[in-house]
Design an enzyme around this catalytic site. Sequence first.
Site, PDB file in Angstrom:
ATOM      1  N   VAL A  96     -18.958  10.822   2.214  1.00 13.21           N
ATOM      2  CA  VAL A  96     -18.178  11.400   1.130  1.00 13.21           C
ATOM      3  C   VAL A  96     -17.741  10.332   0.128  1.00 13.21           C
ATOM      4  O   VAL A  96     -17.604   9.155   0.470  1.00 13.21           O
ATOM      5  CB  VAL A  96     -16.941  12.148   1.680  1.00 13.21           C
ATOM      6  CG1 VAL A  96     -17.386  13.393   2.442  1.00 13.21           C
ATOM      7  CG2 VAL A  96     -16.100  11.256   2.584  1.00 13.21           C
ATOM      8  N   ARG A 139       0.836  -1.207   0.000  1.00  8.92           N
ATOM      9  CA  ARG A 139       0.000   0.000   0.000  1.00  8.92           C
ATOM     10  C   ARG A 139       0.864   1.247   0.000  1.00  8.92           C
ATOM     11  O   ARG A 139       0.476   2.280  -0.562  1.00  8.92           O
ATOM     12  CB  ARG A 139      -0.912  -0.007   1.231  1.00  8.92           C
ATOM     13  CG  ARG A 139      -1.980  -1.066   1.213  1.00  8.92           C
ATOM     14  CD  ARG A 139      -3.012  -0.787   0.129  1.00  8.92           C
ATOM     15  NE  ARG A 139      -3.732   0.450   0.379  1.00  8.92           N
ATOM     16  CZ  ARG A 139      -4.311   1.182  -0.579  1.00  8.92           C
ATOM     17  NH1 ARG A 139      -4.241   0.810  -1.832  1.00  8.92           N
ATOM     18  NH2 ARG A 139      -4.959   2.282  -0.264  1.00  8.92           N
ATOM     19  N   THR A 154     -15.410   8.532  -1.129  1.00  9.59           N
ATOM     20  CA  THR A 154     -14.124   7.850  -1.037  1.00  9.59           C
ATOM     21  C   THR A 154     -14.329   6.387  -1.402  1.00  9.59           C
ATOM     22  O   THR A 154     -15.437   5.950  -1.698  1.00  9.59           O
ATOM     23  CB  THR A 154     -13.582   7.936   0.406  1.00  9.59           C
ATOM     24  OG1 THR A 154     -14.519   7.293   1.270  1.00  9.59           O
ATOM     25  CG2 THR A 154     -13.404   9.385   0.838  1.00  9.59           C
ATOM     26  N   LYS A 209     -17.739   3.844  16.119  1.00  9.20           N
ATOM     27  CA  LYS A 209     -17.637   5.295  16.009  1.00  9.20           C
ATOM     28  C   LYS A 209     -18.187   6.006  17.253  1.00  9.20           C
ATOM     29  O   LYS A 209     -17.722   7.093  17.607  1.00  9.20           O
ATOM     30  CB  LYS A 209     -18.346   5.777  14.745  1.00  9.20           C
ATOM     31  CG  LYS A 209     -17.629   5.368  13.458  1.00  9.20           C
ATOM     32  CD  LYS A 209     -16.201   5.906  13.429  1.00  9.20           C
ATOM     33  CE  LYS A 209     -15.475   5.579  12.143  1.00  9.20           C
ATOM     34  NZ  LYS A 209     -14.093   6.111  12.118  1.00  9.20           N
ATOM     35  N   ASN A 260      -7.326   8.998  11.159  1.00  9.25           N
ATOM     36  CA  ASN A 260      -8.213   8.960   9.997  1.00  9.25           C
ATOM     37  C   ASN A 260      -8.579   7.540   9.564  1.00  9.25           C
ATOM     38  O   ASN A 260      -9.653   7.317   9.013  1.00  9.25           O
ATOM     39  CB  ASN A 260      -7.524   9.693   8.837  1.00  9.25           C
ATOM     40  CG  ASN A 260      -8.193   9.451   7.513  1.00  9.25           C
ATOM     41  OD1 ASN A 260      -9.189  10.091   7.178  1.00  9.25           O
ATOM     42  ND2 ASN A 260      -7.651   8.520   6.731  1.00  9.25           N
ATOM     43  N   ASP A 279      -0.310  -2.583   9.958  1.00  6.85           N
ATOM     44  CA  ASP A 279      -1.714  -2.942   9.828  1.00  6.85           C
ATOM     45  C   ASP A 279      -2.408  -2.696  11.164  1.00  6.85           C
ATOM     46  O   ASP A 279      -2.137  -3.369  12.156  1.00  6.85           O
ATOM     47  CB  ASP A 279      -1.829  -4.414   9.425  1.00  6.85           C
ATOM     48  CG  ASP A 279      -3.252  -4.842   9.128  1.00  6.85           C
ATOM     49  OD1 ASP A 279      -4.199  -4.153   9.567  1.00  6.85           O
ATOM     50  OD2 ASP A 279      -3.427  -5.881   8.470  1.00  6.85           O
ATOM     51  N   TYR A 334     -20.206  -0.964  13.051  1.00  4.40           N
ATOM     52  CA  TYR A 334     -19.546   0.279  12.643  1.00  4.40           C
ATOM     53  C   TYR A 334     -20.028   1.452  13.498  1.00  4.40           C
ATOM     54  O   TYR A 334     -19.223   2.253  13.990  1.00  4.40           O
ATOM     55  CB  TYR A 334     -19.825   0.555  11.163  1.00  4.40           C
ATOM     56  CG  TYR A 334     -19.242   1.853  10.673  1.00  4.40           C
ATOM     57  CD1 TYR A 334     -17.893   1.959  10.353  1.00  4.40           C
ATOM     58  CD2 TYR A 334     -20.042   2.984  10.531  1.00  4.40           C
ATOM     59  CE1 TYR A 334     -17.349   3.157   9.908  1.00  4.40           C
ATOM     60  CE2 TYR A 334     -19.507   4.188  10.086  1.00  4.40           C
ATOM     61  CZ  TYR A 334     -18.169   4.261   9.778  1.00  4.40           C
ATOM     62  OH  TYR A 334     -17.640   5.454   9.352  1.00  4.40           O
TER      63      TYR A 334
END
Length: 255
Positions: free
Chosen positions: A183, A37, A185, A156, A81, A55, A152
Amino acid sequence: MKRIFITGSTDGLGLAAARTLMAEGHEVVLHARSMKRAAVLAELESQAAGVVIGDLSSADATKAVAEQVNKIGRMDAVIHNAGIYLERSRGTTPEGHARTLAVNTLAPYILTALIERPDRLIYLSSGMHRGGDGSLRDMDWIERRWEPSLAYSESKLYVTALTMALARRWPKVLSNAVDPGWVPTKMGGPGAPDDLEQGHLTQTWLAVSDDPAAKVSGGYWHHRQQGQPAPDALDRDFQDRLMDKLLESTGVALP
């Protein structure tokens, strides 16, 4: 000029934030999940203050990321992020955790505990955190049937509560959460209706701006406007119980 570390900076919001901060003349430390990556960062590597590899689904690799960052030097700000979304299955990390919990909650906690304390911390939240179960029961999805969206949302909620707990516990550090919106992405998909630029510019603004509006702590932000997070995120008892759970899950104590 500031020095900023950004997790998950090989694409999406993280890469956009890195490009913006570099263009403004700041030193940026980039992060990639693997050497493969990291190859996509080749064009930026010469401009970067460093590239760290690890990772974040692995606690040992996350600890190694913190060690790499500390070797580069103290950061002025850290933007947490990196994240994963709607995993089809619970998955299992090397430590046996659910991958969503490990990447979205445990990794930011471990990095926060182990990276030399910066002046500013920014954590990526989501409007979906309001749908999380605040009971803290079975955080790791061992007993419950896997529900990607709820997992998820809860991850958060936890990271938003972590943000608020740090604002209270570390008064000399500016700790804020950002909801970038839905957004376009890789995570959000090409049809996402929100503004990608506004999503990442809120992060960079909180990381480096001398605007008095940005120099606050304990905020929940969307497009540079403060909003109200879920009540659990602001509840001190919930925050304290969460911190105990995070210590128990990781074995890492917050200084």
